[in-house]
Design a protein around this motif. Structure first.
Motif, PDB file in Angstrom:
ATOM      1  N   GLU A 379       0.836  -1.213   0.000  1.00 48.32           N
ATOM      2  CA  GLU A 379       0.000   0.000   0.000  1.00 48.32           C
ATOM      3  C   GLU A 379       0.863   1.252   0.000  1.00 48.32           C
ATOM      4  N   MET A 380       1.961   1.246   0.750  1.00 53.66           N
ATOM      5  CA  MET A 380       2.814   2.430   0.882  1.00 53.66           C
ATOM      6  C   MET A 380       3.653   2.675  -0.368  1.00 53.66           C
ATOM      7  N   CYS A 381       4.019   1.622  -1.052  1.00 54.47           N
ATOM      8  CA  CYS A 381       4.956   1.740  -2.184  1.00 54.47           C
ATOM      9  C   CYS A 381       4.265   1.287  -3.473  1.00 54.47           C
ATOM     10  N   PRO A 382       3.588   2.188  -4.183  1.00 51.18           N
ATOM     11  CA  PRO A 382       2.957   1.820  -5.455  1.00 51.18           C
ATOM     12  C   PRO A 382       4.008   1.246  -6.405  1.00 51.18           C
ATOM     13  N   GLY A 383       3.690   0.135  -7.013  1.00 49.51           N
ATOM     14  CA  GLY A 383       4.635  -0.523  -7.900  1.00 49.51           C
ATOM     15  C   GLY A 383       5.409  -1.636  -7.236  1.00 49.51           C
ATOM     16  N   ALA A 384       5.370  -1.711  -5.897  1.00 52.84           N
ATOM     17  CA  ALA A 384       6.046  -2.810  -5.206  1.00 52.84           C
ATOM     18  C   ALA A 384       5.281  -4.107  -5.422  1.00 52.84           C
ATOM     19  N   ARG A 385       5.979  -5.222  -5.347  1.00 53.93           N
ATOM     20  CA  ARG A 385       5.331  -6.502  -5.612  1.00 53.93           C
ATOM     21  C   ARG A 385       5.981  -7.593  -4.763  1.00 53.93           C
ATOM     22  N   LEU A 386       5.160  -8.581  -4.418  1.00 56.96           N
ATOM     23  CA  LEU A 386       5.642  -9.760  -3.717  1.00 56.96           C
ATOM     24  C   LEU A 386       6.065 -10.782  -4.756  1.00 56.96           C
ATOM     25  N   THR A 387       7.341 -11.168  -4.737  1.00 63.33           N
ATOM     26  CA  THR A 387       7.846 -12.076  -5.769  1.00 63.33           C
ATOM     27  C   THR A 387       7.988 -13.515  -5.270  1.00 63.33           C
ATOM     28  N   HIS A 388       8.341 -13.695  -3.999  1.00 67.76           N
ATOM     29  CA  HIS A 388       8.522 -15.052  -3.487  1.00 67.76           C
ATOM     30  C   HIS A 388       8.057 -15.120  -2.041  1.00 67.76           C
ATOM     31  N   ALA A 389       7.614 -16.303  -1.645  1.00 70.23           N
ATOM     32  CA  ALA A 389       7.236 -16.573  -0.254  1.00 70.23           C
ATOM     33  C   ALA A 389       7.727 -17.957   0.115  1.00 70.23           C
ATOM     34  N   VAL A 390       8.400 -18.066   1.255  1.00 65.61           N
ATOM     35  CA  VAL A 390       8.945 -19.340   1.704  1.00 65.61           C
ATOM     36  C   VAL A 390       8.501 -19.573   3.132  1.00 65.61           C
ATOM     37  N   ASP A 391       8.214 -20.826   3.476  1.00 67.65           N
ATOM     38  CA  ASP A 391       7.720 -21.144   4.821  1.00 67.65           C
ATOM     39  C   ASP A 391       8.180 -22.555   5.185  1.00 67.65           C
ATOM     40  N   SER A 392       8.992 -22.660   6.243  1.00 65.76           N
ATOM     41  CA  SER A 392       9.462 -23.959   6.723  1.00 65.76           C
ATOM     42  C   SER A 392       8.850 -24.226   8.096  1.00 65.76           C
ATOM     43  N   TYR A 393       8.050 -25.285   8.174  1.00 68.32           N
ATOM     44  CA  TYR A 393       7.353 -25.651   9.409  1.00 68.32           C
ATOM     45  C   TYR A 393       7.429 -27.173   9.534  1.00 68.32           C
ATOM     46  N   PRO A 394       8.624 -27.698   9.885  1.00 67.36           N
ATOM     47  CA  PRO A 394       8.869 -29.137   9.803  1.00 67.36           C
ATOM     48  C   PRO A 394       8.021 -29.984  10.735  1.00 67.36           C
TER      49      PRO A 394
END
Length: 794
Positions: A379-394
């Protein structure tokens, strides 16, 4: 924690301030409402027309300020580093009273007139920020009282319990308010943004240290100021706004209670994040610019190049975000409370993040916190984007199943609860009901309630949400049971009573000691053992468990001597620690005694007798007889810190139970004690297994008088008193009923190698009165027999 009420109100409807604080405190969350501080009268808005360097001071500026009163601009000397022209700030006019005698007046500073003061937020009592002038929007009218323009929200100041990490967030407090008042609360979950992991991987060495680690890669960011509403909420909560990237992590920390950390992606090496313990000789410079040599207690976050952060405590300086940052790796995790506590102690750092992780952070809430931070950044940075998401929950956590028996509530709380009341309380707390029957309710607590483990925990939840004040007071009859006293406790109490009855003064000293000083006197034997080092000492002078009570008592003497008191008769009964042959730590209960100066005669006349070895021996004979019921026997020789030739080991029933003797040179040097001050010490091991004497033999009072004789023998100094006394008793025969040493003399006219031992002898017959001739015969036999030890009558 400071919770701004408007922020809290966005999640739940609030009662009045007084009712809110009262009901939360009654439910266990201690809190109070802190009203906005009043800005002093006389502080108005003013525009800085010009800002010039002070002619006679490097760190001062001379500002011309228009305060909107129609007069000439005022000259104000200012030391704020952010002073600049064409900005509107808070200006205190002459006569403004800030309290405590601080009143603004016209004066000269380094020769330049100053007609007021440009104020910071700290000086106005608005926050702790004292870095510069409080600036206001450019369209703010001039001359207006700052107190009318600035509106600071009311704040709820809370004190969370050590096992309630869920209370250290705005959402957690809102959830508690909803449970206590019954008002509905809006969870306000962020909308997840989908993204794959790409090449990013997380490697967790031990899931016990880090149950869950997740991250988001966000690109296209622009560093700048945060929106006004975020900055206002952070300021009200006591957090200074810095930049949007930093502010978002602080905002989510306060709102969700989940610490996050933003790494500058361009400063990370590779696409693999590791979570492991620190290894030998690793180092890390943290965000505060301090370099740390790491121990295995510290949990590290690593990239391809090595450590980049101290997990759960503080990030690393090398990967911190800056004004040039455009891409971040946003970290969210759940760490073991014990591991973070140990790491924070090792680093000597306490942060907002470590305070929450030490109380426990919900692993199930990590994705929600990251989604909220991602949402705010996009919301604060127009043009920003989420490119990757990682989650380790063994190893996903499974909430325990807890059964609350129906009979337990009335048994513990003294009143009945309906099914509707119990289920309503469970629902309000997020507790899931799995089954209910005539015997019990079976439930699972929510993942954020790590403190709910047993049936009694559920009883407490029912009681506090229902209201402790609504539980009736009832007197219930009960019967008491006799509980057998522990042998150690009984021996400790009996030992204290005996020593107090002997006129000694009890001391209680810390079990934690200075390891270096303690080990300087240890000898590694049964007594004066090496102290046991602590893994995480609170201070360097309390870094070990004591191995003996003696150094602690001598320290008491040194402290009293520094205050002109040297005549002491002290004892302590306490625990000591040391290694045992199995390699474990052995705990022992011991008693120690110290006599110094006049000892027990300290209350007598000035210039009285100084204490000596025999005073201590007499005390110990009475003490041992009363404690174990057996006589005390002495043998020459004792630990090295005692003076050679004036010390002895103590035996009871052929078992060594301790030692006594005069303080040696090493003890005197370490504690700065003069050689002329008598210092007699003793220590006994109360854990020695000795069968107490249970039978007592009584004899009738003597019917016939005793005959007294005093004999002084001159012997070589090498002859022991015990040997001389034994030979004397043997030669005297059955008519000798008492023998006591009453004087020891060395000096002229005796030779340097000689000493005189004087004995008081009592002869008595149970059948008749003795004649002087009979007694003289026994005395002659004694004198003749003792010639075998080289003794002669003095």
């Amino acid at each position: 924690m400071r919770v701004p009420l408007p922020w809290l109100e966005s999640f739940v409807e609030l009662p009045s301030d007084g009712e809110l604080a009262t009901r939360l405190t009654a439910a266990g969350l201690e809190c109070e409402v802190d009203a906005a501080p009043a800005v002093p009268d006389g502080v108005v808005t003013g525009r800085i027309l010009s800002c010039e360097k002070h002619p006679d001071a490097d760190r001062l500026s001379v500002c011309l300020v228009d305060v909107g009163d129609g007069g000439e601009p005022r000259s104000i000397v200012c030391g704020a580093p952010n002073a600049q022209a064409d900005r509107i700030g808070a200006c205190a006019l002459p006569g403004t009273d800030f309290g405590n005698g601080f009143v603004i007046a016209k004066r000269k500073l380094r020769g330049v007139p100053s007609e007021g003061m440009l104020c910071s937020e700290s000086e106005l009592g608005l926050s702790d920020d004292h870095d510069g002038i409080l600036f206001l929007p450019d369209d703010t009218p001039l001359g207006r009282p700052v107190g009318e323009i600035l509106t600071r929200p009311r704040v709820l100041v809370t004190e969370a319990l050590s096992n309630r990490g869920d209370w250290m967030s705005v959402r957690g407090v809102a959830r508690e308010v909803s449970a206590v008042t019954g008002a509905a609360w809006k969870q306000g979950e962020a909308r997840p943004v989908e993204a794959d992991a790409g090449a990013w991987r997380v490697e967790i060495d031990d899931p016990a240290d880090c149950p869950r680690y997740a991250g988001r890669v966000i690109e296209g960011l622009t560093v700048g100021d945060s929106p006004e509403w975020i900055a206002e909420r952070l300021t009200a909560a006591g957090v200074r706004p810095i930049s949007n990237l930093v502010d978002v992590t602080n905002y989510v920390l306060l709102e969700h209670g989940h610490p996050l950390h933003a790494f500058d992606l361009d400063k990370l090496t590779g696409t693999s994040i590791g979570v492991r313990r620190a290894r030998g000789r690793e180092a890390l410079t943290t965000l505060d610019g301090k370099a740390h040599e790491l121990t295995s207690d510290v949990l590290l976050i690593t990239d391809g190049s090595g450590p980049v952060a101290a997990g759960g405590v503080m990030g690393g300086e090398a990967t911190m975000v800056s004004e040039a940052t455009t891409r971040v790796f946003l970290e969210g995790a759940s760490f073991s409370p014990g591991r973070i506590r140990a790491g924070a102690r090792s680093l000597r750092l306490t942060t907002d993040a470590s305070a929450r992780f030490e109380r426990g952070v919900d692993p199930e809430g990590v994705p929600g916190a990251l989604d909220r931070a991602t949402e705010l950044l996009l919301e604060m940075c127009p043009g920003a984007r989420l490119t990757h998401a990682v989650d380790s929950y063994p190893e996903p956590a499974v909430a325990p199943r807890i059964a609350l028996r129906r009979r337990t509530l009335p048994r513990l709380l003294g009143m009945e609860f309906s099914d509707e009341d119990v289920l309503r309380i469970f629902v309000s707390l997020g507790i899931t009901l799995e089954s209910a029957d005539a015997e019990a309710w079976t439930v699972r607590p929510p993942s954020f309630r790590r403190d709910l483990l047993a049936e009694e925990d559920l009883v407490e939840e029912v009681a506090r949400i229902h209201g402790y004040d609504r539980i009736p007071e009832r007197m219930r009859g009960h019967t008491s049971r006799h509980v057998a006293e522990s042998p150690r406790i009984g021996r400790q109490a009996r030992s204290r009573r005996l020593l107090l009855s002997l006129g000694l003064v009890e001391t209680i000293t810390p079990s934690l000691v200075d390891r270096t000083r303690e080990n300087a006197h240890s000898q590694g034997g049964e007594f004066f053992r090496d102290s046991v080092p602590l893994r995480n000492p609170l201070s360097q002078d309390r870094d070990a468990l004591r191995g003996s009570l003696i150094p602690s008592l001598v320290q008491v003497l040194a402290t009293n001597r520094a205050r002109a008191t040297s005549d002491l008769a002290l004892f302590e009964v306490g625990r000591t620690w040391g290694g045992n042959p199995a390699g474990h730590v052995d705990e022992r209960l011991r008693a120690a005694i110290l006599l110094s100066g006049s000892g027990l005669d300290a209350s007598g006349s000035v210039g009285g007798k100084s204490c000596d070895f025999f005073d201590m021996r007499g005390l110990l004979e009475v003490y041992v007889e009363g404690l174990w019921g057996h006589p005390l026997r002495l043998e020459e020789g004792a630990p090295s810190p005692l003076k050679s030739g004036r010390s002895a080991s103590l035996f009871v029933q052929d078992q060594c139970v301790g030692f006594l003797g005069e303080a040696g040179a090493s003890l005197r040097t370490a504690f700065d004690l003069p050689n002329e001050l008598p210092v007699i010490l003793a220590e006994l091991d109360l854990e020695v297994e000795i069968e107490s004497a249970r039978s007592f033999e009584f004899a009738a009072l003597p019917r016939y008088p005793g005959v007294h004789r005093d004999l002084a023998f001159v012997v070589q100094k090498r002859v022991r008193h015990a040997d001389l006394a034994s030979a004397l008793t043997e030669a005297a025969g059955p008519l000798l009923v008492e023998s006591r040493l009453f004087d020891v003399y060395e000096g002229a006219p005796l030779a340097d190698t000689e000493k005189s031992l004087a004995f008081m002898l009592v002869f008595r017959s149970p059948e008749r009165s003795l004649t002087h001739e009979e007694v003289d015969e026994r005395v002659d036999a004694i004198v003749e027999h003792l010639k075998g030890l080289g003794a002669r009558i003095r």
